[in-house]
Design a protein around this motif. Structure first.
Motif, PDB file in Angstrom:
ATOM      1  N   PRO A  13      35.247  42.444  41.531  1.00 15.82           N
ATOM      2  CA  PRO A  13      34.116  42.474  40.611  1.00 15.82           C
ATOM      3  C   PRO A  13      32.850  43.008  41.279  1.00 15.82           C
ATOM      4  N   CYS A  15      32.184  46.031  42.189  1.00 15.26           N
ATOM      5  CA  CYS A  15      32.386  47.150  43.099  1.00 15.26           C
ATOM      6  C   CYS A  15      31.806  48.420  42.461  1.00 15.26           C
ATOM      7  N   GLU A  50      37.254  48.603  40.285  1.00 12.51           N
ATOM      8  CA  GLU A  50      37.251  47.144  40.227  1.00 12.51           C
ATOM      9  C   GLU A  50      38.622  46.493  40.381  1.00 12.51           C
TER      10      GLU A  50
END
Length: 93
Positions: A13, A15, A50
């Protein structure tokens, strides 16, 4: 000879770039590739920011040995990777 295939789907999460993804997943090959009974590769989602999917192939003399090795890998990934394991699948051949 027994072979275990462990596939981990990891959520990353927040990214923001592939560079950040590589930094967060850094060291997977070095950590697990040192063991001569384990092969590791990023098997899917290479361009996804992600998520990341990694597959580990473990070889051992007995099924319990292979299962133990797969459990150890899964536990260690959950502790060391800056992300969350969303799905883990195992197959023993």
């Amino acid at each position: 000879m027994n072979i275990g295939i462990l596939t981990l789907r990891i959520s990353l999460p927040g990214c923001a770039s592939l560079k950040e993804k590589r930094q967060r997943m850094r060291g997977m090959h070095q950590r697990y590739g040192r063991n001569p009974t384990v092969a590791v590769c990023e098997s899917a989602d290479r361009d996804s920011l992600e998520t990341s999917e990694w597959t580990f192939v473990a070889v051992g003399q007995t099924v319990p040995e292979v299962e133990s090795l797969c459990s150890e890998i899964e536990d260690r990934v959950q502790r060391t990777v800056d992300g969350r394991v969303m799905e883990a699948t195992r197959e023993i051949l």
